[in-house]
Structure formats: C-alpha cells, structure tokens
Design a protein around this motif. Structure first.
Motif, PDB file in Angstrom:
ATOM      1  N   GLY A 173      17.907  21.882 -47.956  1.00  0.00           N
ATOM      2  CA  GLY A 173      18.651  21.338 -48.539  1.00  0.00           C
ATOM      3  C   GLY A 173      19.517  21.431 -50.052  1.00  0.00           C
ATOM      4  O   GLY A 173      20.456  21.523 -50.260  1.00  0.00           O
ATOM      5  N   ALA A 199      20.864  21.067 -38.499  1.00  0.00           N
ATOM      6  CA  ALA A 199      21.699  19.839 -38.618  1.00  0.00           C
ATOM      7  C   ALA A 199      20.055  19.223 -38.070  1.00  0.00           C
ATOM      8  O   ALA A 199      19.793  17.797 -39.676  1.00  0.00           O
ATOM      9  CB  ALA A 199      22.738  19.133 -37.789  1.00  0.00           C
ATOM     10  N   ASP A 200      19.329  18.904 -37.169  1.00  0.00           N
ATOM     11  CA  ASP A 200      18.161  18.430 -37.387  1.00  0.00           C
ATOM     12  C   ASP A 200      17.613  18.901 -37.852  1.00  0.00           C
ATOM     13  O   ASP A 200      16.443  18.117 -38.809  1.00  0.00           O
ATOM     14  CB  ASP A 200      17.342  18.813 -35.740  1.00  0.00           C
ATOM     15  CG  ASP A 200      17.998  18.296 -34.809  1.00  0.00           C
ATOM     16  OD1 ASP A 200      18.886  17.752 -35.003  1.00  0.00           O
ATOM     17  OD2 ASP A 200      19.033  19.450 -33.733  1.00  0.00           O
ATOM     18  N   ALA A 203      18.039  17.027 -41.409  1.00  0.00           N
ATOM     19  CA  ALA A 203      17.587  15.854 -40.902  1.00  0.00           C
ATOM     20  C   ALA A 203      15.713  14.862 -41.208  1.00  0.00           C
ATOM     21  O   ALA A 203      15.404  14.111 -42.022  1.00  0.00           O
ATOM     22  CB  ALA A 203      17.775  14.680 -39.653  1.00  0.00           C
ATOM     23  N   GLU A 204      15.433  16.135 -41.096  1.00  0.00           N
ATOM     24  CA  GLU A 204      14.087  15.941 -40.822  1.00  0.00           C
ATOM     25  C   GLU A 204      13.394  16.223 -42.440  1.00  0.00           C
ATOM     26  O   GLU A 204      12.162  15.649 -42.494  1.00  0.00           O
ATOM     27  CB  GLU A 204      13.301  16.804 -40.379  1.00  0.00           C
ATOM     28  CG  GLU A 204      13.231  17.034 -38.919  1.00  0.00           C
ATOM     29  CD  GLU A 204      12.363  18.054 -37.662  1.00  0.00           C
ATOM     30  OE1 GLU A 204      12.239  19.013 -38.557  1.00  0.00           O
ATOM     31  OE2 GLU A 204      13.151  18.272 -36.518  1.00  0.00           O
ATOM     32  N   LYS A 205      13.805  16.491 -43.387  1.00  0.00           N
ATOM     33  CA  LYS A 205      13.626  16.907 -44.444  1.00  0.00           C
ATOM     34  C   LYS A 205      14.265  15.490 -45.195  1.00  0.00           C
ATOM     35  O   LYS A 205      14.221  15.997 -47.115  1.00  0.00           O
ATOM     36  CB  LYS A 205      13.934  17.799 -45.429  1.00  0.00           C
ATOM     37  CG  LYS A 205      13.449  19.706 -44.716  1.00  0.00           C
ATOM     38  CD  LYS A 205      12.341  19.261 -44.883  1.00  0.00           C
ATOM     39  CE  LYS A 205      10.711  20.711 -44.675  1.00  0.00           C
ATOM     40  NZ  LYS A 205       9.967  20.585 -45.356  1.00  0.00           N
ATOM     41  N   GLY A 206      14.998  14.444 -44.918  1.00  0.00           N
ATOM     42  CA  GLY A 206      15.347  13.641 -45.521  1.00  0.00           C
ATOM     43  C   GLY A 206      17.071  13.937 -46.179  1.00  0.00           C
ATOM     44  O   GLY A 206      17.045  13.258 -46.684  1.00  0.00           O
ATOM     45  N   PHE A 207      17.205  15.652 -45.852  1.00  0.00           N
ATOM     46  CA  PHE A 207      18.879  15.824 -46.682  1.00  0.00           C
ATOM     47  C   PHE A 207      20.257  14.857 -45.570  1.00  0.00           C
ATOM     48  O   PHE A 207      20.319  15.693 -44.540  1.00  0.00           O
ATOM     49  CB  PHE A 207      18.727  17.042 -46.614  1.00  0.00           C
ATOM     50  CG  PHE A 207      17.766  17.724 -47.130  1.00  0.00           C
ATOM     51  CD1 PHE A 207      18.177  17.212 -48.813  1.00  0.00           C
ATOM     52  CD2 PHE A 207      17.340  18.556 -47.001  1.00  0.00           C
ATOM     53  CE1 PHE A 207      16.870  17.999 -49.093  1.00  0.00           C
ATOM     54  CE2 PHE A 207      16.195  19.536 -47.861  1.00  0.00           C
ATOM     55  CZ  PHE A 207      15.584  19.021 -48.675  1.00  0.00           C
ATOM     56  N   THR A 208      19.898  13.909 -45.642  1.00  0.00           N
ATOM     57  CA  THR A 208      20.662  12.714 -44.591  1.00  0.00           C
ATOM     58  C   THR A 208      22.748  12.885 -44.582  1.00  0.00           C
ATOM     59  O   THR A 208      23.238  13.404 -43.594  1.00  0.00           O
ATOM     60  CB  THR A 208      20.720  11.282 -44.714  1.00  0.00           C
ATOM     61  OG1 THR A 208      20.724  10.843 -46.023  1.00  0.00           O
ATOM     62  CG2 THR A 208      19.155  10.992 -44.175  1.00  0.00           C
ATOM     63  N   GLU A 209      23.184  13.585 -45.603  1.00  0.00           N
ATOM     64  CA  GLU A 209      24.357  14.115 -45.927  1.00  0.00           C
ATOM     65  C   GLU A 209      24.452  15.984 -45.566  1.00  0.00           C
ATOM     66  O   GLU A 209      25.703  15.343 -44.954  1.00  0.00           O
ATOM     67  CB  GLU A 209      25.323  13.483 -47.451  1.00  0.00           C
ATOM     68  CG  GLU A 209      24.813  12.237 -47.241  1.00  0.00           C
ATOM     69  CD  GLU A 209      25.548  11.765 -49.637  1.00  0.00           C
ATOM     70  OE1 GLU A 209      25.606  13.296 -50.307  1.00  0.00           O
ATOM     71  OE2 GLU A 209      25.465  10.669 -49.849  1.00  0.00           O
ATOM     72  N   ALA A 211      22.775  17.125 -43.145  1.00  0.00           N
ATOM     73  CA  ALA A 211      22.536  17.083 -41.894  1.00  0.00           C
ATOM     74  C   ALA A 211      24.153  16.015 -41.363  1.00  0.00           C
ATOM     75  O   ALA A 211      24.723  16.861 -39.896  1.00  0.00           O
ATOM     76  CB  ALA A 211      21.882  16.172 -41.432  1.00  0.00           C
ATOM     77  N   GLU A 212      24.388  15.520 -41.531  1.00  0.00           N
ATOM     78  CA  GLU A 212      26.060  15.051 -41.185  1.00  0.00           C
ATOM     79  C   GLU A 212      26.819  16.043 -40.704  1.00  0.00           C
ATOM     80  O   GLU A 212      27.873  16.221 -40.483  1.00  0.00           O
ATOM     81  CB  GLU A 212      26.542  13.455 -41.837  1.00  0.00           C
ATOM     82  CG  GLU A 212      25.776  12.355 -41.706  1.00  0.00           C
ATOM     83  CD  GLU A 212      26.396  11.192 -42.687  1.00  0.00           C
ATOM     84  OE1 GLU A 212      26.966  11.552 -43.012  1.00  0.00           O
ATOM     85  OE2 GLU A 212      25.442  10.017 -42.716  1.00  0.00           O
TER      86      GLU A 212
END
Length: 218
Positions: A173, A199-200, A203-209, A211-212
C-alpha cells in the motif's frame, strides 16, 4: 547443542543471554547454524538487528555478506577494496551483497556497491529468483528502489511465483513506491502465478483507492 542454543536465543530475542553465551564461547559467532547460514544472517532474517550487531562484535573479521546484512559500512568498503570481484559473488544462501544490503535497508552500502560495479539485474541463486529491486521493495524502501531504478534496474522482473516489484508495492500500500515504479515503466497488467494483478493484491489488503489506480484500462 551450543549452536542450537544460540539459535533459540536469537529467535526469542534474548539479547543479554546471547551476549552471555558468546562471552563464554565466542567461537559460536562464526559457526554455521542449522539453517546453513551464519548467526549474524540468522539474526538479520529474524529482524533482530540489535542481536545481529551484538554477534558481530564477537567476529574478528566479518565476511562481506554478513557486513552487508548487518550494515557495517566500513567493513564493506575495506572488503571490496581488498577483493573488488567479490561485489558480485553469492552468499551461502544465494544472495549478492547488493541483494542483502537492499533487503535489510542499508542505503549507504547499497549505493557504494552499485558504485563499485554491483550488478543491479542479477537474481539470487537459490530458486527464488529474487532481484535486488524485489528486496528493496519488500523492505518498503523508496530511496534504495529509486537508486536501483536510476542505475538501470528492470522494473518488471519476476521472482518465484511471478511476483513483480509492483505486486509487492501494491500489497504494502505504498503509493510513493507504486508511483515510482509506474514512472519507470512497471506494468499493471503483470499477473502472478494464479492470475492475480497488482490491483488484486492491493484490494485484498483493503487499499481500494490504490487498487483502482492500478486497474488495467482494458
């Protein structure tokens, strides 16, 4: 028995007991452990830097790999001066001096080694195919990663299981590290074994921004 005792003390972060044992039996500081590496390297891998430093005090002459791992800049410079070719040799567990300096976050040593001809695009010889840039990113170290990239490190090399530097940075992240890699040509479309993109992992670690940001355009 003695070396296993030292290993146990290292693993359990018992600094005072390590010093007491080595004060009685200093030869243990140079003995190879059951992991087939030195006690200093073992302490470094266990993330016990104080213990690694303490063990180093009982070794009259450090070898290049231990000196790089524990961060002994003066020892490294002297050893390279005595044997310039050693800058690209491999440790008993398959890493170059540069790989060890990068993994353990010793920026001054990493820079010196590159200055003295350390190859930035050489993988470890232990089945893991770890390049110095993988080690630098795994250590979450922006400065060393930038130095390696500026020195010509390839941004898309893959270690075992297809892990590229961008995969590791995404999992951590670290947006600065991610941007640095992207600026140097890291590809967001690289997939690990199993098919996961950077990106996957973000996302799995909760870093959504993040990931986008890392999602491929297609």
């Amino acid at each position: 028995m003695d070396i296993s005792q030292l290993e146990s003390l290292i693993e359990n972060d018992q600094l005072d007991q390590v010093i007491a044992l080595l004060s009685q039996k200093p030869e243990l500081a140079k003995q190879i452990t059951s992991h087939q590496i030195s006690p200093i390297l073992l302490a470094c891998y266990y993330k016990k830097p104080e213990i690694a430093q303490a063990i180093a005090e009982f070794v009259p002459e450090l070898n290049l790999f231990d000196a790089c791992a524990v961060g002994k800049f003066d020892d490294v410079t002297l050893l390279i001066f005595k044997n310039p070719a050693s800058v690209n040799q491999f440790s008993i567990d398959g890493f170059t001096p540069l790989g060890l300096a990068c993994y353990f976050g010793h920026e001054d040593i990493a820079r010196f080694l590159v200055l003295k001809g350390a190859e930035v695009n050489v993988a470890s010889k232990n089945g893991y195919n770890v390049f110095p840039i993988h080690s630098a990113v795994a250590a979450n170290n922006y400065n060393i990663t930038k130095m390696l990239l500026d020195a010509g490190a390839y941004p898309n090399v893959c270690q075992k299981s297809g892990v590229a530097p961008l995969h590791s940075a995404a999992q951590l992240g670290n947006i600065e590290l991610i941007i640095l890699l992207l600026e140097h040509g890291a590809e967001v479309t690289l997939r690990m074994e199993g098919g996961k993109l950077p990106a996957d992992l973000a996302a799995e670690k909760g870093f959504t921004e993040i990931a986008e940001i890392l999602m491929p355009d297609d």
